[in-house]
Design a protein around this motif. Structure first.
Motif, short mmCIF file in Angstrom:
data_model
loop_
_atom_site.label_atom_id
_atom_site.label_comp_id
_atom_site.label_asym_id
_atom_site.label_seq_id
_atom_site.Cartn_x
_atom_site.Cartn_y
_atom_site.Cartn_z
N ALA A 1 -8.45 -2.28 43.95
CA ALA A 1 -8.14 -0.85 43.98
C ALA A 1 -8.89 -0.12 42.86
CB ALA A 1 -6.63 -0.64 43.84
N GLY B 1 -12.97 0.85 43.33
CA GLY B 1 -13.50 1.94 44.16
C GLY B 1 -12.79 1.99 45.49
N GLY B 2 -12.52 3.22 45.94
CA GLY B 2 -11.84 3.37 47.20
C GLY B 2 -10.33 3.44 47.09
N ASP C 1 -6.58 3.12 49.72
CA ASP C 1 -7.00 3.29 51.11
C ASP C 1 -7.99 2.21 51.53
OD1 ASP C 1 -5.41 5.51 51.51
OD2 ASP C 1 -6.94 6.90 50.80
N ALA C 2 -8.77 1.73 50.56
CA ALA C 2 -9.77 0.71 50.86
C ALA C 2 -9.21 -0.70 50.72
CB ALA C 2 -10.98 0.87 49.94
N LYS D 1 -8.87 -7.73 53.45
CA LYS D 1 -9.89 -7.68 52.41
C LYS D 1 -9.44 -8.45 51.17
CE LYS D 1 -12.78 -4.43 49.85
NZ LYS D 1 -13.12 -2.99 49.65
N TRP E 1 -5.79 5.14 40.90
CA TRP E 1 -5.06 5.16 42.18
C TRP E 1 -3.55 5.18 41.97
CZ3 TRP E 1 -1.87 1.00 42.18
CH2 TRP E 1 -2.24 -0.07 41.34
N ASP F 1 -5.53 12.07 43.42
CA ASP F 1 -5.00 12.18 44.76
C ASP F 1 -3.89 13.23 44.87
OD1 ASP F 1 -6.57 10.15 46.11
OD2 ASP F 1 -5.55 8.76 44.78
#
Length: 245
Positions: free
Chosen positions: A23, A26-27, A30-31, A36, A99, A167
């Motif tokens: 987390a 990058g991303g 949401d990524a 993953k 994040w 965010d």
């Protein structure tokens, strides 16, 4: 290392550390997906479910891991300095994990680590002599700042620098230089402010200074009320006696 050897070393701590790193990389969340995460750990996705039930539980435990990085209370200091140190430590932690504010704000209830941290802060207020009544209202006033983040009035413009809580919904977009001319008071304070090109707060303001400025205002105000013997009951009684404005 074989896949079987990697699986034997899989642990809840390793899962969480890897998820937080993904987390952070990058991303944001949401990524981040269970698939993953499994790929990063070198295991099949089903292996993760021995440690976390789903992505929702994963996020809760990631928050607890992040909150656990906040410095413990420092002994031998007064309550204002102790709270200030904890809050600024929380801010540094969340800047490392941009994040996290979004996840914290979306939680239906505080996680165990959050409850432990907030309980510790309340204990600092109470051991400093503040009443339970004043401490209750102080916690409301401090709000998310206790966990190191706050929504800025002037947030970063689309495509511009990230805010401390990237965010969070934007409140007011920073005015362009040529847009403040009809608004002399905005132009005046914009010209008077000290700016920092490396700031993460919209408008180029010195984000650390602004965070500490508001934090000190709150702590000084809480201290003033404590010294005055303020109670919410007395305040409400005064409001009732004054009648409607």
């Amino acid at each position: 290392m074989t896949e079987g050897a990697r699986r034997t070393r899989l642990s809840k701590d390793r899962v969480l550390r890897t998820a937080v790193a993904l987390a952070d990389g990058g991303g944001g969340i949401d990524a981040l997906s269970m698939r993953k995460l499994a790929q990063e750990l070198g295991v099949v996705p089903m292996a993760l479910y021995k440690h976390v039930a789903n992505k929702e539980e994963l996020l809760l435990r990631m928050v607890d891991a992040v909150v656990g990085e906040i410095d413990p209370p420092v002994s031998g200091t007064d309550w204002k300095d102790a709270v200030r140190r904890r809050v600024l430590s929380a801010r540094l932690v969340l800047l490392r994990h941009p994040w996290a504010p979004r996840v914290i704000e979306s939680l239906p209830a505080p996680t165990p680590a959050m409850l432990g941290y907030l309980d510790s802060v309340i204990g600092t207020f109470r051991s400093g002599g503040l009443s339970a009544d004043l401490t209750h209202h102080a916690m409301h006033a401090m709000g998310g700042r206790l966990l190191g983040f706050t929504q800025e009035l002037f947030t970063a413009a689309p495509g511009g620098p990230a805010s401390e809580a990237p965010d969070a919904p934007a409140a007011v977009a920073p005015p362009a230089p040529d847009a403040v001319m009809p608004y002399p008071h905005i132009a005046e304070i914009a010209a008077a402010a000290t700016h920092d090109d490396g700031s993460v707060v919209g408008g180029g303001c010195d984000d650390l200074f602004e965070f500490e400025f508001a934090l000190d205002l709150l702590l000084d105000g809480i201290d003033r009320l404590h010294r005055q013997g303020w109670t919410s009951a007395a305040r409400r009684a005064a409001q009732r006696s004054a009648g409607p404005a």
